[in-house]
Scaffold this motif. Structure first.
Motif, PDB file in Angstrom:
ATOM      1  N   LYS A  51       0.821  -1.219   0.000  1.00 62.83           N
ATOM      2  CA  LYS A  51       0.000   0.000   0.000  1.00 62.83           C
ATOM      3  C   LYS A  51       0.849   1.261   0.000  1.00 62.83           C
ATOM      4  N   ARG A  52       2.017   1.226   0.631  1.00 59.11           N
ATOM      5  CA  ARG A  52       2.888   2.397   0.616  1.00 59.11           C
ATOM      6  C   ARG A  52       3.428   2.651  -0.791  1.00 59.11           C
ATOM      7  N   ILE A  53       3.858   1.581  -1.446  1.00 61.55           N
ATOM      8  CA  ILE A  53       4.339   1.726  -2.815  1.00 61.55           C
ATOM      9  C   ILE A  53       3.216   2.233  -3.710  1.00 61.55           C
ATOM     10  N   GLU A  54       2.052   1.650  -3.569  1.00 59.39           N
ATOM     11  CA  GLU A  54       0.898   2.071  -4.369  1.00 59.39           C
ATOM     12  C   GLU A  54       0.613   3.556  -4.193  1.00 59.39           C
ATOM     13  N   GLN A  55       0.713   4.056  -2.963  1.00 56.17           N
ATOM     14  CA  GLN A  55       0.403   5.460  -2.716  1.00 56.17           C
ATOM     15  C   GLN A  55       1.420   6.392  -3.350  1.00 56.17           C
ATOM     16  N   ILE A  56       2.703   6.021  -3.309  1.00 58.44           N
ATOM     17  CA  ILE A  56       3.731   6.844  -3.957  1.00 58.44           C
ATOM     18  C   ILE A  56       3.502   6.877  -5.462  1.00 58.44           C
ATOM     19  N   VAL A  57       3.208   5.725  -6.044  1.00 60.04           N
ATOM     20  CA  VAL A  57       2.898   5.669  -7.472  1.00 60.04           C
ATOM     21  C   VAL A  57       1.711   6.564  -7.793  1.00 60.04           C
ATOM     22  N   ARG A  58       0.679   6.494  -6.977  1.00 58.97           N
ATOM     23  CA  ARG A  58      -0.533   7.302  -7.189  1.00 58.97           C
ATOM     24  C   ARG A  58      -0.215   8.794  -7.109  1.00 58.97           C
ATOM     25  N   GLU A  59       0.544   9.184  -6.108  1.00 55.38           N
ATOM     26  CA  GLU A  59       0.854  10.608  -5.926  1.00 55.38           C
ATOM     27  C   GLU A  59       1.609  11.172  -7.125  1.00 55.38           C
ATOM     28  N   GLU A  60       2.556  10.411  -7.664  1.00 57.39           N
ATOM     29  CA  GLU A  60       3.326  10.903  -8.800  1.00 57.39           C
ATOM     30  C   GLU A  60       2.508  10.895 -10.092  1.00 57.39           C
ATOM     31  N   GLN A  61       1.604   9.940 -10.242  1.00 57.16           N
ATOM     32  CA  GLN A  61       0.708   9.968 -11.390  1.00 57.16           C
ATOM     33  C   GLN A  61      -0.199  11.202 -11.323  1.00 57.16           C
ATOM     34  N   ASN A  62      -0.750  11.459 -10.152  1.00 51.70           N
ATOM     35  CA  ASN A  62      -1.614  12.635  -9.990  1.00 51.70           C
ATOM     36  C   ASN A  62      -0.843  13.924 -10.250  1.00 51.70           C
ATOM     37  N   ALA A  63       0.396  13.983  -9.777  1.00 56.13           N
ATOM     38  CA  ALA A  63       1.208  15.189  -9.970  1.00 56.13           C
ATOM     39  C   ALA A  63       1.473  15.454 -11.442  1.00 56.13           C
ATOM     40  N   SER A  64       1.533  14.407 -12.247  1.00 60.38           N
ATOM     41  CA  SER A  64       1.790  14.569 -13.682  1.00 60.38           C
ATOM     42  C   SER A  64       0.542  14.990 -14.456  1.00 60.38           C
ATOM     43  N   GLY A  65      -0.612  14.968 -13.796  1.00 60.72           N
ATOM     44  CA  GLY A  65      -1.860  15.326 -14.460  1.00 60.72           C
ATOM     45  C   GLY A  65      -2.719  14.143 -14.854  1.00 60.72           C
ATOM     46  N   ALA A  66      -2.260  12.916 -14.583  1.00 62.28           N
ATOM     47  CA  ALA A  66      -3.074  11.739 -14.875  1.00 62.28           C
ATOM     48  C   ALA A  66      -4.233  11.660 -13.888  1.00 62.28           C
ATOM     49  N   GLN A  67      -5.336  11.047 -14.336  1.00 57.71           N
ATOM     50  CA  GLN A  67      -6.544  10.958 -13.520  1.00 57.71           C
ATOM     51  C   GLN A  67      -6.874   9.490 -13.258  1.00 57.71           C
ATOM     52  N   GLU A  68      -7.203   9.186 -11.996  1.00 56.38           N
ATOM     53  CA  GLU A  68      -7.403   7.790 -11.612  1.00 56.38           C
ATOM     54  C   GLU A  68      -8.828   7.316 -11.893  1.00 56.38           C
ATOM     55  N   VAL A  69      -8.917   6.118 -12.443  1.00 51.27           N
ATOM     56  CA  VAL A  69     -10.179   5.419 -12.653  1.00 51.27           C
ATOM     57  C   VAL A  69      -9.997   4.015 -12.072  1.00 51.27           C
ATOM     58  N   LEU A  70     -11.013   3.185 -12.190  1.00 47.06           N
ATOM     59  CA  LEU A  70     -10.877   1.780 -11.814  1.00 47.06           C
ATOM     60  C   LEU A  70     -11.659   0.939 -12.802  1.00 47.06           C
ATOM     61  N   MET A  71     -10.938   0.089 -13.511  1.00 49.06           N
ATOM     62  CA  MET A  71     -11.557  -0.788 -14.500  1.00 49.06           C
ATOM     63  C   MET A  71     -11.645  -2.204 -13.942  1.00 49.06           C
ATOM     64  N   PRO A  72     -12.567  -3.008 -14.461  1.00 51.96           N
ATOM     65  CA  PRO A  72     -12.754  -4.354 -13.937  1.00 51.96           C
ATOM     66  C   PRO A  72     -11.625  -5.294 -14.325  1.00 51.96           C
ATOM     67  N   THR A  73     -11.500  -6.378 -13.568  1.00 51.62           N
ATOM     68  CA  THR A  73     -10.513  -7.401 -13.900  1.00 51.62           C
ATOM     69  C   THR A  73     -10.984  -8.279 -15.060  1.00 51.62           C
ATOM     70  N   ILE A  74     -12.300  -8.440 -15.208  1.00 54.42           N
ATOM     71  CA  ILE A  74     -12.867  -9.299 -16.255  1.00 54.42           C
ATOM     72  C   ILE A  74     -13.308  -8.433 -17.431  1.00 54.42           C
ATOM     73  N   GLN A  75     -12.867  -8.800 -18.636  1.00 52.12           N
ATOM     74  CA  GLN A  75     -13.185  -8.025 -19.838  1.00 52.12           C
ATOM     75  C   GLN A  75     -13.875  -8.909 -20.875  1.00 52.12           C
ATOM     76  N   SER A  76     -14.564  -8.259 -21.803  1.00 55.89           N
ATOM     77  CA  SER A  76     -15.214  -8.975 -22.896  1.00 55.89           C
ATOM     78  C   SER A  76     -14.200  -9.362 -23.966  1.00 55.89           C
ATOM     79  N   ALA A  77     -14.306 -10.593 -24.442  1.00 52.91           N
ATOM     80  CA  ALA A  77     -13.439 -11.046 -25.529  1.00 52.91           C
ATOM     81  C   ALA A  77     -13.711 -10.282 -26.817  1.00 52.91           C
ATOM     82  N   ASP A  78     -14.932  -9.756 -26.975  1.00 54.12           N
ATOM     83  CA  ASP A  78     -15.296  -9.068 -28.218  1.00 54.12           C
ATOM     84  C   ASP A  78     -14.393  -7.868 -28.480  1.00 54.12           C
ATOM     85  N   LEU A  79     -14.068  -7.103 -27.426  1.00 61.92           N
ATOM     86  CA  LEU A  79     -13.188  -5.940 -27.599  1.00 61.92           C
ATOM     87  C   LEU A  79     -11.826  -6.358 -28.116  1.00 61.92           C
ATOM     88  N   TRP A  80     -11.318  -7.435 -27.587  1.00 63.98           N
ATOM     89  CA  TRP A  80      -9.999  -7.907 -27.992  1.00 63.98           C
ATOM     90  C   TRP A  80     -10.019  -8.456 -29.419  1.00 63.98           C
TER      91      TRP A  80
END
Length: 446
Positions: A51-80
Motif C-alpha cells: 500500500k505504501r508503494i501504491e500510494q507513492i505511485v498514485r501521488e506521482e501519477q496525480n502530480a503529472s496530471g493523470a486521472q485515476e479510474v478503476l476498470m474491472p478485472t474481467i473483460q469482454s473477448a469481443d473488444l480484444w
C-alpha cells in the motif's frame, strides 16, 4: 502495533522453493504466503509495504496530471477481437466462458477497455489531452511462474493510457510519464535506469523499460556508466512546460542504455571500455507510444479544429506495483534480512523491550510506544516474552529503518539504544532525545 498481537508468521529457515533473495525474505518475514503457483496472499506486513508503494505511485501519477479510474478485472473477448489481439496474445491470457456462454477474459492489460471508454466520451480536439490510469490486479498465465512476486501469475499493476490529437502532443504525454517514473522510483529508494526496449505484444515503435541492476534480474542490459551517475530528478517540475520535460528526457536518453532486444553492439563498442556496463537487470516499469494501433480498429476518432476526423494518438505506461516489493528487497538487503527505505517501510520504528518482566523496562517501553503513536509515528513494539537474540534477529529480518532498544542496563544510565538498520550504526541517547528524532517529522499512517 504490539508484536505479541500482530499476525507475522516468520520462518527461521530458508524455504526450499525460494530461489532468489526477495522470495526467501518475503516468506521468512511473513509478508506473503503462496496460494497456488504464482499466486500469493499478502499478509499484514507485506500488505502495508504494498500500500505504501501504491500510494507513492498514485501521488506521482496525480502530480503529472493523470486521472485515476478503476476498470474491472474481467473483460469482454469481443473488444480484444476488434483490436486483433484476442488470438495473438497467446496462452498467457486466461479465457473464461460465463453462464450465458459469453466469452470473457481476465485482463492481462487494458488498452482495449480504456480505448472503448474514451471512445464513448470524447468527440473533438477539446477532449484531449487526457491520461487515465488505474491500479488493479492483472493475471497472466505464465508457463513457469517463479521468483515469488517477481514473476507471478497474478500481480498488482499501475497502468496509464494517454490520448492526444497529434504525434507531437502524444510524445509530450510520453515524456511526462518518463519524468514521472524517474520521480516515482527515486521516492521508492531505487536507481531505475530508462533503457530503450522492445515493445512486445503491446505494439508501437517507441518504448523504454525502467531497470534496476541486480544479479537476479532476468534482463541483460547494456549502458554507459555515466547513466548510473546521473542525479535523479528531485525537485518539483512543471509537467505542462514541454521544454523542461523534454530537457529531462534528453538528459537521460543521450547516454547509451538498452535492453538486449535493442542493444546496438556498434554504439556500445564506441564507449570506452572502462565505462561500459553489462549487467542483469529487473524491469520495474515500462512505457510505450503506439499511435493509433488501438484507436483505429476500435473507432476512437476525434475531430480536429479544421473538422477532419482522425484516430487519437495513444500511449500506455505500466508499473509493477507488487513486483516492486520484491525488486526493492533485491536492491536493499544484507545477510540478516531486508533493509527497507523509509518511504516504503511497513513501520518506521521497531521498539524492542529486552526484559518484559522488568517493571522499569516495560514502563519505559510502553511510554515510548504511546508517545510515538500519538505523534503519528508508525511503530512495531516487540513486547513478546522472547530472548534478546530472537528479538534482534526478528527486527533485522523484517528490516524496519530504525530500532529503539530498551534494556535494564541502559535505563540505569537513563538511555536507550538507537540503531539504524541500513548502516548498523548504534548510539545511546536519553529517551527524550531518542523520541525527538522521530516526533519532529512523523510519517502519516496507512
Amino acid at each position: 502495533m504490539r508484536l505479541s498481537s500482530y499476525f507475522m508468521p516468520t520462518l527461521k529457515e530458508n524455504p526450499s522453493e525460494a530461489q532468489i533473495v526477495s522470495h526467501r525474505l518475503m516468506l521468512r518475514a511473513g509478508m506473503v504466503r503462496q496460494a497456488s503457483a504464482g499466486i500469493y496472499s499478502w499478509l499484514p506486513m507485506g500488505f502495508r509495504v504494498l500500500k505504501r508503494i501504491e500510494q507513492i505511485v498514485r501521488e506521482e501519477q496525480n502530480a503529472s496530471g493523470a486521472q485515476e479510474v478503476l476498470m474491472p478485472t474481467i473483460q469482454s473477448a469481443d473488444l480484444w477481437r476488434e483490436s486483433g489481439r484476442y488470438d495473438d496474445y497467446g496462452k498467457e491470457m486466461l479465457r473464461i466462458v460465463d453462464r450465458h456462454d459469453r466469452e470473457m477474459l481476465y485482463g492481462p492489460t487494458n488498452e482495449e477497455l480504456i480505448t472503448d471508454i474514451f471512445k464513448g466520451a470524447a468527440k473533438s480536439w477539446r477532449d484531449v489531452p487526457r491520461n487515465l490510469y488505474h491500479i488493479q490486479w492483472k493475471f497472466r498465465d505464465e508457463v513457469r511462474p517463479r521468483f515469488g512476486v517477481m514473476r507471478g501469475r497474478e500481480f498488482l499493476m499501475k497502468d496509464a493510457y494517454s490520448f492526444d490529437l497529434s504525434k507531437e502532443a502524444a510524445r509530450h504525454s510520453y515524456n511526462k510519464m518518463f519524468v514521472a517514473y524517474l520521480r516515482t522510483f527515486a521516492r521508492l529508494g531505487l536507481k531505475a535506469i530508462p533503457m530503450r526496449a522492445d515493445t512486445g505484444p503491446i505494439g508501437g515503435d517507441l518504448s523504454h523499460e525502467f531497470i534496476i541492476l541486480a544479479e537476479t534480474g532476468e534482463s541483460q542490459v547494456y549502458c554507459h556508466r555515466d547513466v548510473l551517475e546521473l542525479d535523479v530528478l528531485g525537485a518539483d517540475i512543471d509537467f505542462d512546460d514541454q521544454a523542461t520535460v523534454q530537457g529531462v528526457v534528453d538528459r537521460w536518453t543521450a547516454i547509451y542504455a538498452a535492453t538486449d532486444e535493442k542493444h546496438d553492439e556498434a554504439a556500445y563498442g564506441a564507449i570506452p571500455e572502462e565505462r561500459r556496463v553489462s549487467a542483469r537487470g529487473i524491469e520495474v516499469g515500462h512505457i510505450f507510444y503506439f499511435g493509433s494501433k488501438y484507436s483505429k480498429p476500435l473507432g476512437a476518432m476525434i475531430a480536429r479544429p479544421d473538422g477532419e476526423t482522425v484516430p487519437v494518438e495513444m500511449g500506455s505506461y505500466g508499473i509493477g506495483v507488487s513486483r516492486l516489493v520484491g525488486a526493492i528487497i533485491e536492491a536493499s538487503h544484507d545477510e540478516r534480512g531486508i533493509i527497507w527505505p523509509e518511504s516504503v517501510a511497513p513501520f518506521r520504528v521497531g521498539l524492542i523491550n529486552l526484559r518484559v518482566g522488568d517493571a522499569a523496562c516495560s514502563a519505559a517501553a510502553t511510554g515510548i510506544y504511546d508517545t510515538l503513536r500519538k505523534a503519528g509515528v508508525e511503530v512495531l513494539y516487540d513486547d513478546r516474552d522472547e530472548s534478546p537474540g530472537a528479538k534482534f534477529a526478528s527486527m533485522d529480518l523484517i528490516g524496519l529503518p530504525w530500532q529503539l532498544v530498551v534494556g535494564p542496563r541502559g535505563l540505569a544510565q537513563g538511555v536507550v539504544e538507537l540503531k539504524e538498520r541500513r548502516t548498523g550504526e548504534k548510539q545511546e541517547l536519553p529517551i527524550d532525545a531518542a523520541l525527538a528524532r522521530f516526533t519532529a517529522a512523523p510519517i502519516t499512517a496507512v
